[in-house]
Design an enzyme around this catalytic site. Structure first.
Site, PDB file in Angstrom:
ATOM      1  N   ASP A  28       0.808  -1.220   0.000  1.00  0.00           N
ATOM      2  CA  ASP A  28       0.000   0.000   0.000  1.00  0.00           C
ATOM      3  C   ASP A  28       0.839   1.268   0.000  1.00  0.00           C
ATOM      4  O   ASP A  28       0.401   2.298   0.491  1.00  0.00           O
ATOM      5  CB  ASP A  28      -0.908   0.000   1.230  1.00  0.00           C
ATOM      6  CG  ASP A  28      -0.156  -0.330   2.527  1.00  0.00           C
ATOM      7  OD1 ASP A  28       1.067  -0.090   2.583  1.00  0.00           O
ATOM      8  OD2 ASP A  28      -0.789  -0.817   3.484  1.00  0.00           O
ATOM      9  N   GLU A  63      -0.243  -9.087  -1.152  1.00  0.00           N
ATOM     10  CA  GLU A  63      -0.837  -8.562   0.077  1.00  0.00           C
ATOM     11  C   GLU A  63      -2.068  -7.715  -0.257  1.00  0.00           C
ATOM     12  O   GLU A  63      -2.261  -6.611   0.232  1.00  0.00           O
ATOM     13  CB  GLU A  63       0.170  -7.754   0.908  1.00  0.00           C
ATOM     14  CG  GLU A  63      -0.266  -7.567   2.364  1.00  0.00           C
ATOM     15  CD  GLU A  63       0.713  -6.725   3.184  1.00  0.00           C
ATOM     16  OE1 GLU A  63       1.507  -7.324   3.937  1.00  0.00           O
ATOM     17  OE2 GLU A  63       0.688  -5.491   3.049  1.00  0.00           O
ATOM     18  N   GLU A  95      -2.212   4.971   3.242  1.00  0.00           N
ATOM     19  CA  GLU A  95      -2.108   3.585   2.774  1.00  0.00           C
ATOM     20  C   GLU A  95      -3.461   2.925   2.514  1.00  0.00           C
ATOM     21  O   GLU A  95      -3.605   2.142   1.565  1.00  0.00           O
ATOM     22  CB  GLU A  95      -1.292   2.762   3.779  1.00  0.00           C
ATOM     23  CG  GLU A  95       0.195   3.100   3.810  1.00  0.00           C
ATOM     24  CD  GLU A  95       0.548   4.259   4.712  1.00  0.00           C
ATOM     25  OE1 GLU A  95       1.755   4.539   4.859  1.00  0.00           O
ATOM     26  OE2 GLU A  95      -0.371   4.896   5.260  1.00  0.00           O
ATOM     27  N   HIS A 110       5.986   5.271  13.482  1.00  0.00           N
ATOM     28  CA  HIS A 110       6.277   5.904  12.192  1.00  0.00           C
ATOM     29  C   HIS A 110       5.045   6.365  11.417  1.00  0.00           C
ATOM     30  O   HIS A 110       5.172   7.015  10.390  1.00  0.00           O
ATOM     31  CB  HIS A 110       7.078   4.949  11.302  1.00  0.00           C
ATOM     32  CG  HIS A 110       6.254   3.825  10.738  1.00  0.00           C
ATOM     33  ND1 HIS A 110       5.921   2.708  11.457  1.00  0.00           N
ATOM     34  CD2 HIS A 110       5.680   3.666   9.518  1.00  0.00           C
ATOM     35  CE1 HIS A 110       5.197   1.893  10.710  1.00  0.00           C
ATOM     36  NE2 HIS A 110       5.030   2.454   9.541  1.00  0.00           N
ATOM     37  N   ARG A 161       2.089   8.279   9.668  1.00  0.00           N
ATOM     38  CA  ARG A 161       1.885   9.695   9.361  1.00  0.00           C
ATOM     39  C   ARG A 161       0.718  10.297  10.129  1.00  0.00           C
ATOM     40  O   ARG A 161       0.698  11.486  10.416  1.00  0.00           O
ATOM     41  CB  ARG A 161       1.635   9.874   7.864  1.00  0.00           C
ATOM     42  CG  ARG A 161       2.856   9.726   6.981  1.00  0.00           C
ATOM     43  CD  ARG A 161       2.522  10.123   5.549  1.00  0.00           C
ATOM     44  NE  ARG A 161       3.674   9.997   4.675  1.00  0.00           N
ATOM     45  CZ  ARG A 161       3.960   8.895   3.978  1.00  0.00           C
ATOM     46  NH1 ARG A 161       3.176   7.827   4.104  1.00  0.00           N
ATOM     47  NH2 ARG A 161       5.012   8.847   3.193  1.00  0.00           N
ATOM     48  N   HIS A 176      12.404   6.405  13.856  1.00  0.00           N
ATOM     49  CA  HIS A 176      12.143   6.647  12.441  1.00  0.00           C
ATOM     50  C   HIS A 176      12.601   8.063  12.084  1.00  0.00           C
ATOM     51  O   HIS A 176      12.388   9.001  12.862  1.00  0.00           O
ATOM     52  CB  HIS A 176      10.646   6.464  12.163  1.00  0.00           C
ATOM     53  CG  HIS A 176      10.300   6.400  10.714  1.00  0.00           C
ATOM     54  ND1 HIS A 176      10.136   7.530   9.951  1.00  0.00           N
ATOM     55  CD2 HIS A 176      10.089   5.357   9.879  1.00  0.00           C
ATOM     56  CE1 HIS A 176       9.834   7.180   8.706  1.00  0.00           C
ATOM     57  NE2 HIS A 176       9.808   5.869   8.636  1.00  0.00           N
TER      58      HIS A 176
END
Length: 362
Positions: free
Chosen positions: A92, A114, A128, A209, A211, A241
């Site tokens: 994604d 996936e 994603e 990590h 967003r 990260h």
């Protein structure tokens, strides 16, 4: 056949596919590195002895729309050079959607590894969740990791003839990597002093990590981690990260006793730490799968997950960014026996099934 990847999770999950395609001898895989993560994932490629046939440069932009546009253009140029019969993308990411779009514009069929993961919230994880839904509208082959993912695709109208439940290739990669670690003490050696420093204290491994975690969430997560380190006799290890927003975590946790902030780790070093960990705290999707397969309890720093199988297996617990809930569930996990390893995400032969289907159809 051109396999396209550019982030470390994609590379980890597509190395077994490239190995299985090459071993099958029917479909010859070539690899395009989009450059989205320039260096992360290199140790995996080196260990697998895979060199990119196309090494692209990441577009020098920050805006997500500009990143997607730049990746679509650069991957499209690589497709024009390679002229593959099919394109394989994974998951994604911006690279996955860009690869699917570039292939669609050239009428090249797309295989989505996936496929079918759904959180039910278009903006969580962001971007994603939207990216993987878009790829599903473009793909010809949908390789679903679980029964729930397959059902999601069928409910969205994807033809059953184009959906195959194969397991998740991250488990294939995990089996391969753990075998390599057992055979070679030098792999992931940077984790050894981190583990040794913990002494007899149980290790809590944390990663952040996503967003969608803004400053308020990050401060709350840091509060929870700080309380855990203060209340329990643990050594908390946080590979930080590199995104700019995570400076909040460094500021709040950098001087806390028994909290060790380290630079991002390579795949093999991270697996060494996972093996040594008594508890994992993370917002990662792939880590949910790996922790479940390894039998490591995990607190998921999200309000929902597209991997409900980890919850059902008893490995993962959702805590969001609630510091009080995080501490309470961490204490529960540290007091409880370790969960049993589970094969709910696969048996380590997903890549073989993918390679066999692509070889048969092509």
């Amino acid at each position: 056949m051109l396999v396209v990847a550019g982030t470390r999770p994609e590379i980890i999950k597509l190395v077994p596919v490239m190995q299985a395609l090459a071993a099958g001898g029917v479909v010859s895989p070539r690899f395009c590195h989009s450059g989205q993560h320039q260096n992360l994932g290199r140790s995996v490629l080196d260990a697998a002895q895979i060199a990119p046939d196309e090494q692209l440069l990441r577009p020098d932009v920050v805006d997500l729309g500009a990143l997607l546009a730049g990746l679509t253009t650069s991957i499209g140029t690589a497709l024009d050079r390679q002229c593959p019969r099919a394109v394989v993308v994974q998951g994604d990411t911006a690279t996955a959607l860009a690869g699917a779009l570039a292939a669609f514009h050239r009428q090249i069929p797309v295989a989505h590894v996936e496929a079918g993961l759904r959180s039910g919230q278009i903006d969580r994880p962001w971007p994603e969740e939207a990216y993987r839904r878009m790829i599903s509208r473009l793909a010809r082959w949908h390789f679903a990791p679980t029964a729930a993912a397959k059902l999601a695709l069928l409910n969205e109208g994807v033809s059953p003839a184009h959906v195959e439940q194969v397991g998740n290739t991250v488990i294939d990669a995990l089996h391969w990597a753990l075998g390599r670690l057992d055979a070679d003490d030098t792999l992931g050696a940077e984790a050894v002093p981190v583990i040794a420093r913990a002494g007899k204290r149980p290790i809590v491994l944390a990663t952040v990590h996503r967003r969608e975690h803004g400053e308020g969430d990050l401060r709350a997560i840091a509060e929870g981690l700080r309380a855990l380190a203060a209340r329990e006799k643990v050594e908390l290890v946080l590979p930080l990260h590199p995104r700019e927003e995570n400076a909040v975590l460094r500021d709040m946790l950098g001087r806390v006793p028994h909290v060790r902030i380290v630079e991002p780790l390579g795949y093999f070093a991270f697996l060494r730490l996972m093996r040594a960990a008594r508890l994992i705290v993370s917002d990662s999707g792939g880590v949910q799968e790996e922790a479940t397969a390894m039998g490591r309890p995990m607190l998921v720093l999200r309000a929902e997950t597209e991997r409900p199988e980890a919850l059902q297996a008893g490995t993962a617990t959702l805590v969001g960014a609630d510091p009080g809930l995080m501490l309470a569930r961490a204490q529960d996990a540290l007091a409880a026996p370790m969960p049993e390893p589970s094969t709910v995400f696969g048996d380590g032969r997903a890549a073989q099934r993918i390679a066999a289907r692509l070889a048969r159809d092509l």
